[in-house]
Design a protein around this motif. Structure first.
Motif, short mmCIF file in Angstrom:
data_model
loop_
_atom_site.label_atom_id
_atom_site.label_comp_id
_atom_site.label_asym_id
_atom_site.label_seq_id
_atom_site.Cartn_x
_atom_site.Cartn_y
_atom_site.Cartn_z
N ARG A 161 101.31 -4.00 -72.38
CA ARG A 161 101.20 -3.55 -70.99
C ARG A 161 99.94 -4.08 -70.32
NH1 ARG A 161 102.07 0.39 -67.20
NH2 ARG A 161 99.84 0.66 -66.99
N TRP A 173 107.41 -11.50 -67.24
CA TRP A 173 108.17 -10.26 -67.03
C TRP A 173 107.52 -9.36 -65.99
CZ3 TRP A 173 105.17 -6.07 -67.98
CH2 TRP A 173 104.10 -6.24 -68.86
N ARG A 180 108.24 -10.99 -62.41
CA ARG A 180 109.67 -11.02 -62.12
C ARG A 180 110.19 -9.61 -61.96
NH1 ARG A 180 112.20 -14.71 -66.51
NH2 ARG A 180 110.19 -14.35 -67.44
N GLY A 181 109.63 -8.69 -62.74
CA GLY A 181 110.03 -7.30 -62.61
C GLY A 181 109.81 -6.79 -61.20
N MET A 214 112.39 -8.32 -58.75
CA MET A 214 113.77 -7.89 -58.92
C MET A 214 113.98 -6.46 -58.46
SD MET A 214 115.58 -10.31 -60.23
CE MET A 214 116.94 -9.51 -61.09
N PRO A 232 109.23 -3.17 -70.02
CA PRO A 232 109.74 -4.33 -69.27
C PRO A 232 109.60 -5.66 -70.02
CG PRO A 232 107.68 -3.56 -68.30
CD PRO A 232 108.07 -2.56 -69.34
N TRP A 233 108.77 -5.71 -71.06
CA TRP A 233 108.62 -6.98 -71.77
C TRP A 233 109.58 -7.08 -72.94
CZ3 TRP A 233 104.88 -3.24 -71.31
CH2 TRP A 233 104.62 -2.48 -72.45
N PHE A 292 116.66 -8.08 -69.58
CA PHE A 292 115.46 -7.25 -69.49
C PHE A 292 115.75 -6.04 -68.60
CE2 PHE A 292 113.75 -11.25 -70.92
CZ PHE A 292 112.79 -10.85 -71.84
N TRP A 317 114.45 -4.77 -66.08
CA TRP A 317 114.40 -4.94 -64.63
C TRP A 317 115.56 -5.77 -64.10
CZ3 TRP A 317 113.45 -10.15 -64.78
CH2 TRP A 317 112.69 -10.61 -65.85
N GLN A 318 116.39 -6.24 -65.01
CA GLN A 318 117.60 -6.92 -64.56
C GLN A 318 118.79 -5.96 -64.53
OE1 GLN A 318 117.23 -9.91 -67.62
NE2 GLN A 318 116.79 -11.50 -66.09
#
Lengths: 257, 261
Positions: free
Chosen positions: A172, A248, A251-252, A255, B89-90, B138, B140-141
């Motif tokens: 994180r 990530w 992009r998170g 999205m 999220p990762w 992922f 968030w998708q």
């Protein structure tokens, strides 16, 4: 992620070219003396003339900056871990860190010179002192802002504090960490050059200082440009690294509905 | 007493010295494989109840027993899911679901060796909630409903005996919510675990639970215990029957009375 339009890619180059042209026009048009404010062309000429020495000094600055930066990463990550993973440490050390960071780092140089003599070591240490703080703050923030619910999920499974740190806290805090590297590397250049201007026989800072005392202003400006080019290249390097390592995170954001 | 799986006996919990009790005098027992729901106005200590049941918080007074033993520290037999899916999220959806297996013993010790088996298990779970094909996406998708499904899979992958759900469907739209009620109903019927569902949706509580408890405003007390005697398996159609409506209505009256005080 949205594709960049070609205009966006070229925008900085267009701006740069514009500034150079205006700069040159002012210098030529008002016939400004080279000893006061040299134009781009004069700077380029002096850069070519002194390319050998510039290269040597630039490499020295690059080395002290990178060394200070690496020490800064190690110390910054360790302290960030310490402060971010324990509330007590956070309360105990954070105010001290803020106080320390508010001291102008140039003020340390005379002390470092007394301790280590002039040259490479004070430059490395100044670079380190100036660049580790943002790393500490960012790593600590990344670790300290863990969602309590997520921690509950793991703790309810019997996870130790260390488990939570490794599985959640560490990944994180990576985006925070990489963001801080970009800031830290440019600060490291500042530290190294400041130290070199007052306490070194090598490095771009020294080059500018001695060129200034000989009234070679185009060479002084050449030094400035070399520093900024190196800093931009290093910054971009870490920006690319950040994107690759923590795509990530951004992009998170994009999205999210 | 003997068939109680989770047993609260006159439990009080205060978070700090001055603040007063968050929950007061809670006594209830949950049978093994029972599905209970706890409803109440917001801020009534429902989430506190969860912390007690999971062993994250020891009670200030009284005892909480799980499987006949007093709870000392976090229970490994629980799985939890919250209103936020809290997926990492990762990690891909599959890796998110595998997370508990990296922590809970005995899975943890064999994690590397049995990884393929665990992955199969996680894939199977994702399939039962209709997420096959999304394993490598992922979080968030995924849409909110899909994230919540994955979150429930994560809560179940280590085959807990007790599933604690804290308003798991609270952030979803009405249709997705009803869809997930059915997902949960089927999982529960198939895997046979005990469920404690905290919610403020009375229809949700009535549709899913065997027993519904109504809690008062803070400090939370249990005011009413209502057994839902609708026959199982329940279909969404049941929510339009008079019997269903009258149960919801009755619960609603209790809540209304609390809010007036």
């Amino acid at each position: 992620m949205a594709k960049k339009r070609p205009l966006d890619t070229w925008a900085p180059w267009v701006a740069l070219t514009g500034i150079i042209i205006i700069w040159q026009l002012i210098c030529t048009g008002f016939d400004v003396s080279e000893f006061i404010f040299p134009g781009p062309w004069a700077i380029v000429l002096s850069m070519i003339e002194f390319w050998g020495p510039i290269q040597g000094h630039a490499l020295q600055t690059l080395w002290t900056t990178t060394a200070g930066f690496l020490v800064g990463i190690v110390v910054g990550v360790l302290m960030g871990f310490l402060i971010g993973s324990s509330r007590f440490m956070y309360n105990a050390l954070y105010p001290l860190m803020v106080g320390f960071n508010s001291i102008p780092k140039a003020a340390f140089v005379p002390i470092l010179v007394v301790w280590f003599g002039i040259g490479t070591v004070p430059a490395i240490l100044t670079a380190f002192l100036i660049c580790f703080f943002p790393i500490v703050v960012n790593v600590a923030t990344g670790l300290a802002t863990l969602e309590p619910e997520l921690e509950d999920v793991l703790r309810a499974l019997g996870a130790s504090r260390f488990d939570v740190l490794i599985k959640v806290g560490l990944p994180r805090s990576l985006p925070y960490f990489f963001a801080s590297l970009k800031v830290a590397i440019t600060l490291a250049f500042v530290g190294a050059v400041v130290s070199e201007t007052v306490a070194a026989n090598e490095g771009i800072g020294y080059l500018m200082m001695s060129a200034g005392s000989q009234m070679r202003m185009p060479l002084v400006f050449a030094g400035l440009i070399v520093i900024s080019v190196m800093a931009i290249v290093m910054y971009e390097l870490f920006a690319v690294l950040e994107k690759r390592m923590t795509g990530w995170a951004t992009r998170g954001m994009d999205m999210q509905p | 007493m003997s068939n109680a799986f989770v047993d609260f006996d006159r439990v009080y919990l205060a978070y700090d010295e001055e603040g007063g009790y968050a929950v007061e005098d809670i006594s209830l027992s949950v049978r093994e494989k029972e599905f209970i729901a706890i409803v109440g106005p917001s801020g009534c200590g429902k989430s506190t109840f969860m912390k007690l049941a999971s062993g994250l918080r020891p009670p200030s007074k009284g005892t909480v027993l799980a499987e006949g033993r007093e709870i000392a520290g976090p229970l490994k037999i629980v799985g939890m899911a919250f209103q936020n899916a809290t997926l990492l999220p990762w990690r891909t959806t599959l890796d998110n679901v595998l997370l508990p297996l990296e922590i809970v013993q005995p899975f943890r010790a064999n994690f590397k060796r049995d990884l393929e088996m665990y992955k199969e298990r996680a894939r199977g779970l994702l399939k039962t909630v209709g997420l096959d094909g999304y394993e490598d996406k992922f979080p968030w998708q995924l849409s909110g409903g899909m994230q919540q499904r994955a979150s429930i899979c994560r809560a179940l992958v280590h085959e807990p005996k007790l599933l604690l759900l804290d308003e798991p469907f609270g952030a979803l739209d009405a249709f997705t919510r009803e869809e997930l009620w059915c997902v949960l109903r089927d999982l529960w019927a198939q895997k046979q675990f005990t469920v404690v569902l905290v919610t403020h949706d009375l229809r949700e509580a009535t549709f899913l639970a065997d027993t519904v408890y109504v809690m008062s405003k803070r400090p939370g007390r249990i005011l009413v215990r209502k057994e839902v005697d609708l026959p199982r398996p329940r279909d969404l159609e049941v929510t339009y029957t008079d019997q269903f409506t009258s149960i919801v209505h009755e619960l609603r009256e209790h809540i209304g009375r609390i809010r007036k005080i």
